[in-house]
Design an enzyme around this catalytic site. Structure first.
Site, PDB file in Angstrom:
ATOM      1  N   GLU A   1       0.869  -1.184   0.000  1.00  0.00           N
ATOM      2  CA  GLU A   1       0.000   0.000   0.000  1.00  0.00           C
ATOM      3  C   GLU A   1       0.902   1.229   0.000  1.00  0.00           C
ATOM      4  OE1 GLU A   1      -3.184  -0.143  -0.703  1.00  0.00           O
ATOM      5  OE2 GLU A   1      -2.704  -2.267  -0.875  1.00  0.00           O
TER       6      GLU A   1
ATOM      7  N   CYS B   1      -1.629   9.413   3.574  1.00  0.00           N
ATOM      8  CA  CYS B   1      -1.622   8.970   2.171  1.00  0.00           C
ATOM      9  C   CYS B   1      -2.858   9.509   1.471  1.00  0.00           C
ATOM     10  CB  CYS B   1      -1.580   7.461   2.109  1.00  0.00           C
ATOM     11  SG  CYS B   1      -2.869   6.691   3.092  1.00  0.00           S
TER      12      CYS B   1
HETATM   13  P1  NAP Z   1       8.719   4.672   3.784  1.00  0.00           P
HETATM   14  O1  NAP Z   1       9.872   5.545   3.929  1.00  0.00           O
HETATM   15  O2  NAP Z   1       8.506   3.960   2.486  1.00  0.00           O
HETATM   16  O3  NAP Z   1       8.828   3.586   4.968  1.00  0.00           O
HETATM   17  C1  NAP Z   1       7.826   2.615   5.208  1.00  0.00           C
HETATM   18  C2  NAP Z   1       8.437   1.442   5.933  1.00  0.00           C
HETATM   19  O4  NAP Z   1       9.373   0.803   5.058  1.00  0.00           O
HETATM   20  C3  NAP Z   1       9.236   1.835   7.177  1.00  0.00           C
HETATM   21  O5  NAP Z   1       9.066   0.834   8.160  1.00  0.00           O
HETATM   22  C4  NAP Z   1      10.663   1.843   6.660  1.00  0.00           C
HETATM   23  O6  NAP Z   1      11.631   1.646   7.648  1.00  0.00           O
HETATM   24  C5  NAP Z   1      10.621   0.661   5.719  1.00  0.00           C
HETATM   25  N1  NAP Z   1      11.707   0.622   4.736  1.00  0.00           N
HETATM   26  C6  NAP Z   1      12.474   1.638   4.262  1.00  0.00           C
HETATM   27  N2  NAP Z   1      13.361   1.166   3.364  1.00  0.00           N
HETATM   28  C7  NAP Z   1      13.144  -0.165   3.260  1.00  0.00           C
HETATM   29  C8  NAP Z   1      13.717  -1.222   2.482  1.00  0.00           C
HETATM   30  N3  NAP Z   1      14.706  -1.004   1.626  1.00  0.00           N
HETATM   31  N4  NAP Z   1      13.235  -2.461   2.628  1.00  0.00           N
HETATM   32  C9  NAP Z   1      12.227  -2.721   3.487  1.00  0.00           C
HETATM   33  N5  NAP Z   1      11.640  -1.771   4.259  1.00  0.00           N
HETATM   34  C10 NAP Z   1      12.085  -0.522   4.131  1.00  0.00           C
HETATM   35  O7  NAP Z   1       7.349   5.426   4.100  1.00  0.00           O
HETATM   36  P2  NAP Z   1       7.004   6.321   5.374  1.00  0.00           P
HETATM   37  O8  NAP Z   1       7.712   7.617   5.260  1.00  0.00           O
HETATM   38  O9  NAP Z   1       7.144   5.524   6.623  1.00  0.00           O
HETATM   39  O10 NAP Z   1       5.437   6.548   5.166  1.00  0.00           O
HETATM   40  C11 NAP Z   1       4.911   7.506   4.312  1.00  0.00           C
HETATM   41  C12 NAP Z   1       4.444   6.888   3.015  1.00  0.00           C
HETATM   42  O11 NAP Z   1       3.502   5.869   3.283  1.00  0.00           O
HETATM   43  C13 NAP Z   1       3.736   7.887   2.118  1.00  0.00           C
HETATM   44  O12 NAP Z   1       4.136   7.675   0.794  1.00  0.00           O
HETATM   45  C14 NAP Z   1       2.262   7.507   2.301  1.00  0.00           C
HETATM   46  O13 NAP Z   1       1.435   7.891   1.235  1.00  0.00           O
HETATM   47  C15 NAP Z   1       2.352   6.031   2.454  1.00  0.00           C
HETATM   48  N6  NAP Z   1       1.172   5.481   3.115  1.00  0.00           N
HETATM   49  C16 NAP Z   1       0.288   4.761   2.374  1.00  0.00           C
HETATM   50  C17 NAP Z   1      -0.858   4.260   2.952  1.00  0.00           C
HETATM   51  C18 NAP Z   1      -1.855   3.461   2.158  1.00  0.00           C
HETATM   52  O14 NAP Z   1      -2.713   2.830   2.753  1.00  0.00           O
HETATM   53  N7  NAP Z   1      -1.775   3.477   0.850  1.00  0.00           N
HETATM   54  C19 NAP Z   1      -1.093   4.494   4.303  1.00  0.00           C
HETATM   55  C20 NAP Z   1      -0.161   5.228   5.046  1.00  0.00           C
HETATM   56  C21 NAP Z   1       0.977   5.717   4.434  1.00  0.00           C
HETATM   57  P3  NAP Z   1      12.444   2.904   8.258  1.00  0.00           P
HETATM   58  O15 NAP Z   1      11.433   3.735   8.937  1.00  0.00           O
HETATM   59  O16 NAP Z   1      13.410   2.251   9.167  1.00  0.00           O
HETATM   60  O17 NAP Z   1      13.087   3.587   7.094  1.00  0.00           O
END
Ligand code: NAP
Length: 525
Positions: free
Chosen positions: A293, A327
């Site tokens: 997601e 999001c």
């Molecule tokens: P993110 O930077 O992509 O991180 C999400 C998760 O992935 C975190 O636990 C992060 O860990 C981990 N991660 C980072 N690099 C990784 C890798 N190479 N391999 C595996 N895991 C990895 O996103 P965010 O800043 O936390 O959240 C914001 C984003 O989420 C926005 O784009 C938002 O739109 C989206 N979102 C979508 C929904 C939906 O339902 N569609 C809901 C909520 C949020 P670390 O924190 O340790 O880097």
């Protein structure tokens, strides 16, 4: 045929209500909760099969309203710990998957009860760890409780006999069985709801979980895992494995013994996970199940027949609720030309009244953005926006406050194709885009690579009917804001680059963590 209710009887699902933030008694309880958090031990260990592990390398979870305050110091897992967690989880899986459904749902229902009892402390944790205002934090917690309650009922439904066509010569049945051990990788922006929802869905269906919390919100996740254990969840079903995504994320995703990956986060990381998980690793016995997601560039569309005051209210709530870090945030406001100027004026007027500051004070509606990196990124988008449009409100960092505060920013007269109209900013910034008419507005709304949420304000019934067919988003709303999905009521997930449309909080969701086994026995006539 027996019904699900022959196995366990649960009252019908009902969404959890919210606290009244202006009630003096609630304010007293919240004050106590902040004091408790300030005094409590700040150390959080890794938890693998119930065993607590400390490591030298730590994540420092800080308060974005005041970055000098540390909310928690969390041990970081390394690759060896990840290996151990996965190995132990597979052992526990043999036991957990065979428990009857009523035994599997019990600890989650008990956990929901404990979360209600610890509500103020958990709300206060989110307020301090990611900068949610009181209502946003409480709504996040209510959603987390809803996920536990809703998925408990869904697990019972999936465990009950499934309909198959009868034939006279055989007894046939279809049963849903869990997948195995998988990774749950949540974002920080719904640090209780999404983290608890993803974890619960995977575990309540009989799988075991390696939970890698987001590095900006590991404390609320640690408290949740603590609550699950207090509620009687067997050790090893949910393993708390914090660590930076950049350091251990790829390793977890590529691990040959990981059966599924449930991810919510950015498009960039989601696509990377998709690619890495698709590659077969030596010793891997399955094609990994991947649920992704991702981001959004959501639009609030307003036509010339709309109630402009209601629309302006909805635009402000959609764009700036939780500092635009949803999001589903309304980061584009698409207004038809007849009402464009009037709507813009109303939105600016309302935005001027927003109170910004440390969200421990319930008077402050707009809090900080989550960290310094986010602050820089958002300010750089505002810089870009100042050349792509006209900043009519905000546009600056709030220098008088110690945290990562950015003024709610409105960029007017933005062309539909420029960067601030196309890319996810994930901050308190919205772009006003002028449309020629309703059809043009729909084309603009659909004109990004995303497809998560959208709202249309109109009084014309035929436009509502047209938008139902045309507006290509996973969650479509009429005459209300484009944020604030409720579990069970608005199953949530988006199209295109917004993800795999998993519909969290809906009847299809648990299926993503299950596989169907068809069983047939010949009848000797
Ligand atoms: P993110 O930077 O992509 O991180 C999400 C998760 O992935 C975190 O636990 C992060 O860990 C981990 N991660 C980072 N690099 C990784 C890798 N190479 N391999 C595996 N895991 C990895 O996103 P965010 O800043 O936390 O959240 C914001 C984003 O989420 C926005 O784009 C938002 O739109 C989206 N979102 C979508 C929904 C939906 O339902 N569609 C809901 C909520 C949020 P670390 O924190 O340790 O880097």
């Amino acid at each position: 045929m027996p019904e699900a209710t022959d196995y366990i009887i649960l009252p019908p699902f009902k969404n959890e209500g919210y606290i009244n933030v202006s009630d003096p008694e609630i304010q007293r309880k919240m004050k106590e909760a902040f004091e408790k958090i300030e005094k409590e031990s700040k150390e959080y260990d890794i938890i693998v099969a119930g065993k607590r592990i400390k490591t030298d390398r730590k994540i420092r979870s800080i308060n974005p309203s005041n970055p000098e305050e540390v909310v928690g110091i969390v041990s970081k897992a390394d690759k060896e710990i990840v290996d151990t967690a996965i190995e132990k989880a597979w052992k526990v899986f043999e036991y957990w998957k065979n428990l009857p459904v009523e035994k599997r749902v019990e600890p989650f229902l008990r956990a929901a009860k404990i979360m209600r009892e610890r509500r103020y402390e958990l709300d206060a944790t989110m307020i301090m760890e990611v900068g949610k205002n009181w209502l946003e934090a409480d709504a996040d917690l209510a959603e987390a409780i809803d996920f536990l309650e809703f998925y408990a009922r869904e697990a019972v439904r999936y465990a009950s006999p499934q309909p198959v066509v009868r034939i006279p010569t055989e007894n046939n049945e279809l049963v849903y069985i869990p997948l195995g051990v998988g990774a749950v990788i949540p974002p920080w922006n719904f640090p209780a709801a999404i983290m608890a929802g993803m974890t619960t869905a995977a575990a309540i269906t009989g799988n075991c979980v390696i939970l890698k919390p987001a590095s900006d919100s590991p404390v609320i996740a640690a408290k949740f895992v603590e609550i699950l254990h207090e509620a009687g969840l067997p050790e090893g079903v949910v393993n708390y494995v914090p660590g930076s995504g950049g350091e251990i994320g790829d390793y977890i995703v590529q691990h040959p013994k990981i059966r599924f990956i449930s991810f919510t986060g950015s498009k960039e990381v989601g696509l990377r996970i998709n690619e890495l998980a698709a590659k077969h690793q030596p010793g891997q016995l399955w094609i990994k199940r991947v649920v992704l997601e991702m981001g959004g560039k959501d639009a609030v569309v307003v036509d010339e027949t709309a109630d402009l005051d209601a629309a302006a209210e909805g635009c402000v709530a959609s764009a700036f609720g939780f500092q635009g870090q949803k999001c589903s945030a309304g980061s584009r406001i698409i207004a038809v030309k007849e009402i464009y100027d009037e709507l813009l004026e109303k939105v600016v007027e309302r935005t001027k009244k927003i109170k910004i500051g440390d969200v421990r004070d319930p008077e402050n509606w707009l809090g900080p953005v989550v960290n310094q990196y986010a602050e820089r990124k958002i300010l750089s988008y505002i810089e870009i926006g100042s050349t792509e449009g006209r900043i009519v409100h905000g546009g600056k960092k709030v220098k008088s406050l110690p945290g990562y505060f950015i003024e709610p920013t409105i960029i007017a007269d933005v062309d539909r194709n420029v960067r601030v109209a196309q890319e996810e900013i994930f901050g308190p910034v919205t772009a006003f885009i002028r449309a020629d008419d309703f059809d043009d507005a729909m084309a603009i709304a659909n004109g990004t690579e995303y497809g998560l949420t959208g709202a249309l304000y109109t009084r014309k019934r035929e436009r509502i009917e047209t938008a139902k067919r045309v507006f290509h988003v996973g969650n479509l709303y009429f005459n209300r804001k484009c944020t604030g999905a409720l579990v069970g009521v608005h199953p949530f997930g988006g199209f295109n680059m917004s993800g795999t449309d998993s519909k969290a909080g809906g009847r299809d969701y648990l299926l993503l963590f299950l596989q169907a086994k068809s069983i047939s026995e010949k009848i000797n006539l």
